[in-house]
Motif scaffolding. Sequence first.
Motif, PDB file in Angstrom:
ATOM      1  N   ASP A  14       0.850  -1.184   0.000  1.00 22.29           N
ATOM      2  CA  ASP A  14       0.000   0.000   0.000  1.00 22.29           C
ATOM      3  C   ASP A  14       0.887   1.236   0.000  1.00 22.29           C
ATOM      4  N   ASP A  17      -2.812   7.106  -0.826  1.00 24.42           N
ATOM      5  CA  ASP A  17      -3.406   7.907  -1.918  1.00 24.42           C
ATOM      6  C   ASP A  17      -4.055   7.041  -2.985  1.00 24.42           C
ATOM      7  N   GLY A  18      -4.627   5.899  -2.584  1.00 19.45           N
ATOM      8  CA  GLY A  18      -5.329   5.056  -3.538  1.00 19.45           C
ATOM      9  C   GLY A  18      -4.442   4.329  -4.516  1.00 19.45           C
ATOM     10  N   ARG A  19      -3.173   4.103  -4.137  1.00 19.61           N
ATOM     11  CA  ARG A  19      -2.229   3.441  -5.036  1.00 19.61           C
ATOM     12  C   ARG A  19      -1.601   2.237  -4.348  1.00 19.61           C
ATOM     13  N   PRO A  48      -7.462  -2.263 -12.999  1.00 14.93           N
ATOM     14  CA  PRO A  48      -6.971  -1.096 -12.260  1.00 14.93           C
ATOM     15  C   PRO A  48      -6.238  -0.124 -13.182  1.00 14.93           C
ATOM     16  N   GLU A  61      -3.777   1.648  -9.424  1.00 18.42           N
ATOM     17  CA  GLU A  61      -4.907   2.006  -8.578  1.00 18.42           C
ATOM     18  C   GLU A  61      -5.188   0.909  -7.557  1.00 18.42           C
ATOM     19  N   ARG A  62      -5.467   1.337  -6.331  1.00 18.32           N
ATOM     20  CA  ARG A  62      -5.937   0.374  -5.323  1.00 18.32           C
ATOM     21  C   ARG A  62      -7.458   0.295  -5.406  1.00 18.32           C
ATOM     22  N   VAL A  63      -7.967  -0.864  -5.724  1.00 20.73           N
ATOM     23  CA  VAL A  63      -9.409  -1.067  -5.860  1.00 20.73           C
ATOM     24  C   VAL A  63      -9.967  -1.485  -4.497  1.00 20.73           C
ATOM     25  N   PRO A  64     -10.832  -0.683  -3.893  1.00 19.26           N
ATOM     26  CA  PRO A  64     -11.394  -1.074  -2.595  1.00 19.26           C
ATOM     27  C   PRO A  64     -12.403  -2.201  -2.746  1.00 19.26           C
ATOM     28  N   GLY A 111     -15.027  -4.449  -6.568  1.00 20.86           N
ATOM     29  CA  GLY A 111     -14.951  -3.022  -6.334  1.00 20.86           C
ATOM     30  C   GLY A 111     -16.322  -2.377  -6.241  1.00 20.86           C
TER      31      GLY A 111
END
Length: 202
Positions: A14, A17-19, A48, A61-64, A111
Amino acid sequence: MRLLAHGRDADVFDLGDGRVLRRFRHDGDVAAEAAVMVRLRESGFPVPEVFEAAGADLIMERVPGPTLLAAIRNGDKGIAEAAAVMRDLHERLRKHHVLHLDLHPDNVLMGPDGPVLIDWTNAADGPPELDAAVSALILAQEALSGSGRAVLADELLKAFAPHLDVTTELDRAVQYRRANPTMSARELADLDRAADLVRAAR
């Protein structure tokens, strides 16, 4: 950096910032994988977003959201619904003329906007039937593994396999999996039995 996942040949960290950073533990070049992801994303397939790709490092991109496997295990997705998610991704990939060759529930993130397919390391050209056969074979190998996920994998295989052509390219899928350097000795030994399980599920 905080470790998020530890795979067979790569780690995911991680970055905030969403990355996230996906880093291979061996020498490699992620350029081709990143190019496939960018092309698919531009054409509307759920992958992503890629921010940087250099050497063994891929920043994206970090996919929640949980993996499809986690969603099954926590009861958010039933077996039939999960199989439908996998089949839909295969059908959508067919239109983009690319094979994922590792499409299984742990490589699908659920997601907020729907399923997102990750880990494009093995992406290649070829017949879509090969991609479906590889997915079925992965499920069958897990079903034979004796792990805590074996029953789930068997049920998912039986829900997935009858709706796609998983046998036309099955022999080639076995050869492909046999050449995978991350496979354990037990997984290799179970390949022929797994292929028989796929045929029975079909």
